[in-house]
Design a protein around this motif. Structure first.
Motif, PDB file in Angstrom:
ATOM      1  N   GLY A 283       6.304  10.772  10.235  1.00 25.99           N
ATOM      2  CA  GLY A 283       7.623  10.613   9.640  1.00 25.99           C
ATOM      3  C   GLY A 283       7.598   9.802   8.360  1.00 25.99           C
ATOM      4  N   SER A 284       8.775   9.364   7.931  1.00 25.21           N
ATOM      5  CA  SER A 284       8.891   8.568   6.701  1.00 25.21           C
ATOM      6  C   SER A 284       9.180   7.115   7.049  1.00 25.21           C
ATOM      7  N   PHE A 285       8.915   6.235   6.064  1.00 25.31           N
ATOM      8  CA  PHE A 285       8.953   4.797   6.327  1.00 25.31           C
ATOM      9  C   PHE A 285       9.712   4.045   5.245  1.00 25.31           C
ATOM     10  N   ASP A 286      10.167   2.854   5.616  1.00 23.07           N
ATOM     11  CA  ASP A 286      10.818   1.955   4.663  1.00 23.07           C
ATOM     12  C   ASP A 286       9.840   0.934   4.098  1.00 23.07           C
ATOM     13  N   TYR A 287       8.829   0.582   4.895  1.00 25.35           N
ATOM     14  CA  TYR A 287       7.808  -0.375   4.469  1.00 25.35           C
ATOM     15  C   TYR A 287       6.442   0.131   4.941  1.00 25.35           C
ATOM     16  N   ILE A 288       5.480   0.156   4.024  1.00 26.29           N
ATOM     17  CA  ILE A 288       4.104   0.498   4.374  1.00 26.29           C
ATOM     18  C   ILE A 288       3.193  -0.669   4.010  1.00 26.29           C
ATOM     19  N   PHE A 289       2.408  -1.104   4.960  1.00 22.83           N
ATOM     20  CA  PHE A 289       1.376  -2.117   4.744  1.00 22.83           C
ATOM     21  C   PHE A 289       0.025  -1.413   4.771  1.00 22.83           C
ATOM     22  N   CYS A 290      -0.677  -1.405   3.645  1.00 18.66           N
ATOM     23  CA  CYS A 290      -2.049  -0.902   3.604  1.00 18.66           C
ATOM     24  C   CYS A 290      -2.841  -1.894   2.760  1.00 18.66           C
ATOM     25  N   ARG A 291      -3.349  -2.922   3.410  1.00 20.28           N
ATOM     26  CA  ARG A 291      -3.917  -4.064   2.687  1.00 20.28           C
ATOM     27  C   ARG A 291      -5.417  -4.181   2.956  1.00 20.28           C
ATOM     28  N   ASN A 292      -6.182  -4.288   1.872  1.00 16.50           N
ATOM     29  CA  ASN A 292      -7.627  -4.462   1.972  1.00 16.50           C
ATOM     30  C   ASN A 292      -8.290  -3.304   2.716  1.00 16.50           C
ATOM     31  N   VAL A 293      -7.751  -2.127   2.521  1.00 15.44           N
ATOM     32  CA  VAL A 293      -8.313  -0.901   3.093  1.00 15.44           C
ATOM     33  C   VAL A 293      -8.844  -0.007   1.982  1.00 15.44           C
ATOM     34  N   MET A 294      -8.053   0.141   0.925  1.00 20.59           N
ATOM     35  CA  MET A 294      -8.413   1.094  -0.130  1.00 20.59           C
ATOM     36  C   MET A 294      -9.587   0.636  -0.984  1.00 20.59           C
ATOM     37  N   ILE A 295      -9.992  -0.614  -0.865  1.00 14.69           N
ATOM     38  CA  ILE A 295     -11.174  -1.078  -1.607  1.00 14.69           C
ATOM     39  C   ILE A 295     -12.433  -0.333  -1.192  1.00 14.69           C
ATOM     40  N   TYR A 296     -12.413   0.311  -0.028  1.00 12.52           N
ATOM     41  CA  TYR A 296     -13.596   1.017   0.462  1.00 12.52           C
ATOM     42  C   TYR A 296     -13.638   2.473   0.010  1.00 12.52           C
ATOM     43  N   PHE A 297     -12.621   2.919  -0.753  1.00 19.23           N
ATOM     44  CA  PHE A 297     -12.565   4.297  -1.230  1.00 19.23           C
ATOM     45  C   PHE A 297     -12.890   4.370  -2.716  1.00 19.23           C
ATOM     46  N   ASN A 298     -13.304   5.541  -3.174  1.00 16.22           N
ATOM     47  CA  ASN A 298     -13.501   5.714  -4.614  1.00 16.22           C
ATOM     48  C   ASN A 298     -12.142   5.920  -5.294  1.00 16.22           C
ATOM     49  N   ASN A 299     -12.115   5.885  -6.619  1.00 18.85           N
ATOM     50  CA  ASN A 299     -10.849   5.927  -7.351  1.00 18.85           C
ATOM     51  C   ASN A 299     -10.058   7.204  -7.084  1.00 18.85           C
ATOM     52  N   SER A 300     -10.745   8.326  -7.008  1.00 20.41           N
ATOM     53  CA  SER A 300     -10.064   9.596  -6.782  1.00 20.41           C
ATOM     54  C   SER A 300      -9.372   9.616  -5.419  1.00 20.41           C
ATOM     55  N   ASP A 301     -10.076   9.157  -4.393  1.00 15.17           N
ATOM     56  CA  ASP A 301      -9.491   9.134  -3.055  1.00 15.17           C
ATOM     57  C   ASP A 301      -8.357   8.122  -2.967  1.00 15.17           C
ATOM     58  N   ARG A 302      -8.527   6.971  -3.640  1.00 11.74           N
ATOM     59  CA  ARG A 302      -7.452   5.970  -3.655  1.00 11.74           C
ATOM     60  C   ARG A 302      -6.182   6.543  -4.251  1.00 11.74           C
ATOM     61  N   GLU A 303      -6.339   7.231  -5.378  1.00 20.70           N
ATOM     62  CA  GLU A 303      -5.166   7.802  -6.044  1.00 20.70           C
ATOM     63  C   GLU A 303      -4.478   8.825  -5.144  1.00 20.70           C
ATOM     64  N   SER A 304      -5.259   9.639  -4.451  1.00 17.88           N
ATOM     65  CA  SER A 304      -4.688  10.628  -3.538  1.00 17.88           C
ATOM     66  C   SER A 304      -3.921   9.949  -2.404  1.00 17.88           C
ATOM     67  N   ILE A 305      -4.496   8.896  -1.841  1.00 19.04           N
ATOM     68  CA  ILE A 305      -3.848   8.181  -0.734  1.00 19.04           C
ATOM     69  C   ILE A 305      -2.550   7.531  -1.202  1.00 19.04           C
ATOM     70  N   ILE A 306      -2.582   6.914  -2.380  1.00 20.62           N
ATOM     71  CA  ILE A 306      -1.386   6.250  -2.899  1.00 20.62           C
ATOM     72  C   ILE A 306      -0.258   7.257  -3.127  1.00 20.62           C
ATOM     73  N   LYS A 307      -0.593   8.419  -3.642  1.00 18.87           N
ATOM     74  CA  LYS A 307       0.436   9.448  -3.852  1.00 18.87           C
ATOM     75  C   LYS A 307       1.034   9.890  -2.522  1.00 18.87           C
ATOM     76  N   ARG A 308       0.208   9.963  -1.502  1.00 19.46           N
ATOM     77  CA  ARG A 308       0.732  10.367  -0.196  1.00 19.46           C
ATOM     78  C   ARG A 308       1.539   9.241   0.450  1.00 19.46           C
ATOM     79  N   PHE A 309       1.181   7.987   0.154  1.00 19.58           N
ATOM     80  CA  PHE A 309       2.041   6.883   0.597  1.00 19.58           C
ATOM     81  C   PHE A 309       3.414   6.999  -0.059  1.00 19.58           C
ATOM     82  N   ALA A 310       3.427   7.309  -1.360  1.00 22.42           N
ATOM     83  CA  ALA A 310       4.701   7.443  -2.068  1.00 22.42           C
ATOM     84  C   ALA A 310       5.550   8.539  -1.437  1.00 22.42           C
TER      85      ALA A 310
END
Length: 283
Positions: free
Chosen positions: A221-248
């Motif tokens: 479902g959809s959310f009002d607050y997402i916490f994703c802290r100190n997780v994306m540092i383990y991904f490369n830039n391309s994957d990070r950007e994809s994840i952030i767009k899906r968070f949005a």
């Protein structure tokens, strides 16, 4: 599977096998295992070699990556190589911000629609349980406040720990004393001082396995607050950007994304406005 009683040899992890492992891990969960982590990878794989009784590390890796019978072990391999560092009230300024945000929201709206939170990469559960305690505190002031917390991680063993909700007593030091008295239960096992989250705290959190790289975010479902802290540092830039767009895409209008202090929004800043360091509002 290795035969019981097989003599273990401790041949070092070769660079070729580290690269095999790195390719497998990155393709499956996006986490990088660069050459600088050679010793860390070797020490963690060695635990699985010992647990399954393989004579060499190479035999274990061949089994885990190539054997049909090793399919279940691939889950354990990924679990073993996932770093899971978390604490109660980690980066406490995020929870200060959350209180202010919720107070402003609840003071101006008496809607009984649930405010939804996602702890993405929840590890052993300290983050979502911190959120649950904060919500329970807020509900004492705003009786109409309803909330749901979804907590996800790729690590099966971490989620098992999170669902048990039992922690060493020394880990609760960041929890304010008044909050401890309300929501934590003391226990003792084999001489160890332990605490368990009380039932109202546990009932607020739903735990699920989720691969941030490959799984469909929409199923929660959809959310009002997402916490994703100190997780994306383990991904490369391309994957990070994809994840952030899906968070949005997973946030409700005006929703808030919390990230870690060593992270950034890569090429997706236009999707969010910075509210304060590591706190972003969906545009």
């Amino acid at each position: 599977m290795a035969a019981t009683g097989t003599a273990l040899r401790f041949d070092p992890l070769t660079e070729k096998d580290r690269q095999r492992i790195a390719r497998f891990v990155e393709s499956n969960i996006g986490v990088q295992c660069p050459a600088s982590k050679h010793s860390l990878v070797e020490s963690r794989l060695r635990k699985r070699q010992k647990a399954l009784g393989f004579s060499t590390l190479k035999h274990y890796i061949d089994f885990a990556l190539e054997a049909k019978e090793g399919e279940q072990e691939r889950i354990h391999l990924l679990d073993t190589l996932t770093t899971n560092k978390t604490d109660f009230y980690r980066e406490v300024e995020h929870f200060h911000f959350l209180r202010r945000s919720l107070e402003a929201r609840l003071a101006t709206s008496h809607s009984r629609a649930a405010v939804r939170f996602w702890s993405a990469g929840c590890s052993t559960g300290q983050e979502p349980y911190t959120l649950a305690m904060e919500i329970l505190e807020m509900q004492q002031r705003f009786s109409h406040f309803r909330a749901e917390i979804v907590a996800t991680d790729i690590s099966v063993s971490c989620l098992q720990t999170a669902k048990r909700a039992v922690y060493p007593h020394e880990t609760i030091e960041p929890v304010p004393l008044a909050v401890r008295k309300k929501y934590l239960l003391r226990s003792n096992k084999n001489g160890r001082d332990l605490v368990q989250m009380d039932t109202p705290v546990r009932k607020l959190v739903q735990f699920h396995t989720l691969n941030l790289l490959h799984d469909d975010f929409r199923k929660n479902g959809s959310f009002d607050y997402i916490f994703c802290r100190n997780v994306m540092i383990y991904f490369n830039n391309s994957d990070r950007e994809s994840i952030i767009k899906r968070f949005a895409a997973s946030l409700n209008p005006g929703g808030i994304l919390f990230i870690g202090h060593s992270e950034n929004l890569v090429g997706s800043k236009f999707l969010f406005s910075r509210v304060q360091p590591t706190v972003y509002k969906l545009n």
